[in-house]
Design an enzyme around this catalytic site. Structure first.
Site, mmCIF file in Angstrom:
data_model
loop_
_atom_site.group_PDB
_atom_site.id
_atom_site.type_symbol
_atom_site.label_atom_id
_atom_site.label_comp_id
_atom_site.label_asym_id
_atom_site.label_seq_id
_atom_site.Cartn_x
_atom_site.Cartn_y
_atom_site.Cartn_z
ATOM 1 N N ARG A 159 -14.908 -5.203 71.456
ATOM 2 C CA ARG A 159 -16.041 -4.576 72.111
ATOM 3 C C ARG A 159 -16.246 -5.195 73.499
ATOM 4 O O ARG A 159 -15.597 -6.173 73.855
ATOM 5 C CB ARG A 159 -17.308 -4.700 71.267
ATOM 6 C CG ARG A 159 -17.586 -6.142 70.830
ATOM 7 C CD ARG A 159 -19.014 -6.463 70.719
ATOM 8 N NE ARG A 159 -19.635 -6.482 72.031
ATOM 9 C CZ ARG A 159 -19.465 -7.461 72.942
ATOM 10 N NH1 ARG A 159 -18.662 -8.500 72.721
ATOM 11 N NH2 ARG A 159 -20.087 -7.406 74.111
ATOM 12 N N GLY A 160 -17.159 -4.581 74.272
ATOM 13 C CA GLY A 160 -17.346 -5.002 75.657
ATOM 14 C C GLY A 160 -16.563 -4.025 76.514
ATOM 15 O O GLY A 160 -15.353 -3.840 76.303
ATOM 16 N N ALA A 161 -17.241 -3.383 77.459
ATOM 17 C CA ALA A 161 -16.623 -2.291 78.206
ATOM 18 C C ALA A 161 -15.254 -2.657 78.785
ATOM 19 O O ALA A 161 -14.273 -1.946 78.539
ATOM 20 C CB ALA A 161 -17.588 -1.807 79.285
ATOM 21 N N ARG B 197 -15.443 5.526 71.439
ATOM 22 C CA ARG B 197 -16.802 5.222 71.878
ATOM 23 C C ARG B 197 -17.076 5.990 73.176
ATOM 24 O O ARG B 197 -16.241 6.000 74.077
ATOM 25 C CB ARG B 197 -17.004 3.703 72.076
ATOM 26 C CG ARG B 197 -16.769 2.939 70.749
ATOM 27 C CD ARG B 197 -17.306 1.533 70.810
ATOM 28 N NE ARG B 197 -18.761 1.528 70.893
ATOM 29 C CZ ARG B 197 -19.481 0.469 71.247
ATOM 30 N NH1 ARG B 197 -18.875 -0.665 71.571
ATOM 31 N NH2 ARG B 197 -20.799 0.542 71.302
ATOM 32 N N GLN C 252 -25.088 -9.498 68.959
ATOM 33 C CA GLN C 252 -24.002 -9.996 69.816
ATOM 34 C C GLN C 252 -24.436 -11.208 70.643
ATOM 35 O O GLN C 252 -23.612 -12.039 70.998
ATOM 36 C CB GLN C 252 -23.501 -8.895 70.765
ATOM 37 C CG GLN C 252 -22.697 -7.807 70.087
ATOM 38 C CD GLN C 252 -23.513 -6.566 69.861
ATOM 39 O OE1 GLN C 252 -24.741 -6.646 69.756
ATOM 40 N NE2 GLN C 252 -22.874 -5.433 69.775
ATOM 41 N N ASP D 225 -22.107 -0.835 80.798
ATOM 42 C CA ASP D 225 -21.082 -0.031 80.145
ATOM 43 C C ASP D 225 -20.674 1.157 81.005
ATOM 44 O O ASP D 225 -19.561 1.657 80.901
ATOM 45 C CB ASP D 225 -21.562 0.428 78.765
ATOM 46 C CG ASP D 225 -21.553 -0.748 77.802
ATOM 47 O OD1 ASP D 225 -22.493 -1.555 77.852
ATOM 48 O OD2 ASP D 225 -20.571 -0.888 77.053
ATOM 49 N N ASN E 14 -26.379 0.242 79.626
ATOM 50 C CA ASN E 14 -25.985 -1.036 79.033
ATOM 51 C C ASN E 14 -26.659 -1.120 77.664
ATOM 52 O O ASN E 14 -27.496 -0.283 77.310
ATOM 53 C CB ASN E 14 -26.387 -2.204 79.956
ATOM 54 C CG ASN E 14 -25.776 -3.526 79.515
ATOM 55 O OD1 ASN E 14 -24.585 -3.605 79.232
ATOM 56 N ND2 ASN E 14 -26.588 -4.558 79.427
ATOM 57 N N LYS E 15 -26.322 -2.127 76.933
ATOM 58 C CA LYS E 15 -26.855 -2.337 75.572
ATOM 59 C C LYS E 15 -28.347 -2.024 75.487
ATOM 60 O O LYS E 15 -29.120 -2.422 76.361
ATOM 61 C CB LYS E 15 -26.612 -3.803 75.207
ATOM 62 C CG LYS E 15 -27.215 -4.276 73.914
ATOM 63 C CD LYS E 15 -26.667 -3.581 72.684
ATOM 64 C CE LYS E 15 -25.175 -3.469 72.743
ATOM 65 N NZ LYS E 15 -24.563 -2.982 71.493
#
Lengths: 353, 353
Positions: B44-46, B87, B194, B235, B245-246
């Site tokens: 995970r993580g763009a 995603r 996270q 993201d 973003n998150k």
């Protein structure tokens, strides 16, 4: 469902830490166990804590070895001391303890039996007043809610948190009976998930359409204009209206202001502390690190991390649209509105500050 | 530690869902397993997703049965389709897939071996560019941080989320090496923790003083003036600077503005999507209900509750103080600043919209 009851000389309560998976009723005749239950949040919610503390004092003075009024007063004093150490922020605890102490003092010239009877009466009175306060808060608050509303709430303010139908939640359930509520967004309320565990559970029992969100989803919902009003409870309201409530409440208030969403605080007048001038004077309880680093006994956070875990935060009165009490809906300026309630001095807290 | 690696024709990655308790390295030569790992947030993580997707395409075209350039192009196309469904929000995924597709198209007149070589080169290039971007983001961003700063960050933007040292986190670690950082407040970042699980773990390895908080404690910290700056990742950044973003990032931005705390977004230019005019056009992924109702496989929420679980939210550009990229620090107006970067059209996303 009743959060805490006085039944035949014992205290009965539902262990809120085990909800919603298990409905465990505990019963005790030992006031220190009640103190422990408050500390461990088996009993929680500002008004419910006040009621439980009053009942706990009845247990403390039931000892057969107490023969004189003086013995009883000493025993009561010890118990008040123990109970006042349990949680620092909710003022209802201190309000209830003070009321019980005053009754004891008023009848100190009589005998043990008489004092006990008056203490029981006072404890029942504290309970009954809260039931009635919840009902009236529901009525007053529901009048503020427009038909078709989506309400956002935080933490738990229902039957579990009070002796009655709740504070913020009483407004929601009352408005729902008036068919005004489309849905209720419930913040899960970290770290102890009182929203996910308790509020969802209670509202579903009421047949209300509940949508659970993580706490930090609230802002995004308001940005999408999906929230008609935010309604929260309170653990202590200062004389100027500044309000301590579950951590996260302040963020909701800031977000509500930005999106022009009404932000209502609901609480009985027993939660108003005339002895606290403003929010900066409210003691904010720090909780155990493990409430953040662990979930269900399992570690989620990296080893070696420090934790900052305030149980509450303080919302300045400027961000509050109205405070709904059993005595009516208070609007700014809150200092004047609160002074206008002419609260009895017995409702001023003498806490462990 | 490397989030994802290409090692001797296989992809190796650390399963981020099992951190910090277990450090499990997975290895695969099946691109659909990589797609699955992205879906399940093992990767995970763009930026890391972009790198993993590029490597996954190498696996897809390794099949010995691929004999012609046309076969390879078809196989690549199928794999791009599968990976692009994993995603929807992080644009780096689509940027990487598009770059690989273009390389394949450019060499379609050659043979399978030549195309494979160029694809490997492009994937390595995507990885290497990200390593370099992280380094430069750290440098540019650290220059914005004053000595003695307490930084607040959200989610994970470190080595796990990128091919290099991270985005927001690279600023933090770089500034820490310059002795500018007193402490880092880490939002635990519900629902998947996270922050608690990954960011704390990474920052502690860097020897940084980490204080973990629940997401809704951030506002209270800012109210107490205990946060010098907020730094988050991204993201997807639209052409006007609006940033996905998150979930929870938007709330932080609103709170930061209220308290006059600088709010920095850190991302490589590969996260900027010129094809998205503004934030309202960014597709926001909805996650599974169980990520909110369950923790560690155990149910925490009442039965029968509905859930709204967006993985991201969108912060309007007006709330962003600066966007830190490898190409420098962008300041308002972001539309002009972003246009000034003269990003290649290959960085425009063709997503599953």
């Amino acid at each position: 469902m009743t959060s805490v009851e006085w039944v035949a000389g014992k205290i009965r309560f539902i262990d809120q830490t085990r909800l919603p998976c298990e409905e465990v009723i505990e019963e005790t005749s030992d006031y220190t166990e009640v103190a422990d239950a408050i500390k461990k949040l088996k009993i929680r919610g500002a008004p419910a804590i006040g009621v439980a503390a009053a009942f706990a004092l009845l247990l403390a003075v039931e000892d057969k070895r107490i023969l004189s009024a003086k013995d009883l007063e000493e025993e009561l004093s010890t118990a008040i001391n123990v109970l006042s150490q349990t949680r620092p922020t909710a003022v209802n605890l201190f309000t209830a303890l003070n009321r019980m102490r005053r009754v004891c003092q008023s009848f100190s010239h009589t005998d043990v039996v008489t004092i006990r009877l008056h203490l029981i009466e006072e404890a029942r009175c504290i309970q009954q007043e809260d039931v009635e306060a919840c009902r009236k808060i529901g009525e007053h608050g529901a009048a503020l809610i427009a038909p078709g509303s989506s309400i956002l709430t935080h933490c738990n303010t229902g039957a579990l948190a009070t002796a009655g139908e709740g504070t913020a939640q009483s407004i929601i359930t009352t408005a729902a009976r008036q068919n005004k509520i489309v849905r209720v967004f419930v913040d899960e309320t970290r770290p102890l998930f009182q929203g996910a565990r308790l509020t969802s559970w209670e509202l579903i029992k009421h047949g209300i359409n509940v949508v659970l969100i993580t706490d930090s989803t609230a802002g995004y919902l308001m940005q999408q204009r999906r929230v008609s009003a935010v309604i929260v409870g309170a653990d202590r309201i200062a004389a100027n209206g500044d309000t301590a409530n579950k951590v996260g409440t302040y963020s909701l208030a800031v977000l509500a202001e930005r999106h022009a969403v009404p932000f209502y605080v609901a609480a009985p007048t027993s939660t108003i502390d005339l002895g606290t001038e403003s929010g900066s004077q409210i003691p904010v309880e720090q909780r155990n690190e493990e409430e953040v680093t662990h979930v269900g006994g399992k570690r989620i956070a990296a080893e070696g991390v420090k934790v900052y875990a305030p149980a509450f935060d303080v919302t300045p009165n400027q961000l509050i649209t109205a405070i709904v009490t059993e005595a009516g809906v208070l609007k700014p300026s809150f200092r004047e509105a609160i002074a206008g309630l002419r609260l009895q001095s017995s409702q001023q807290a003498v806490g462990p500050t």
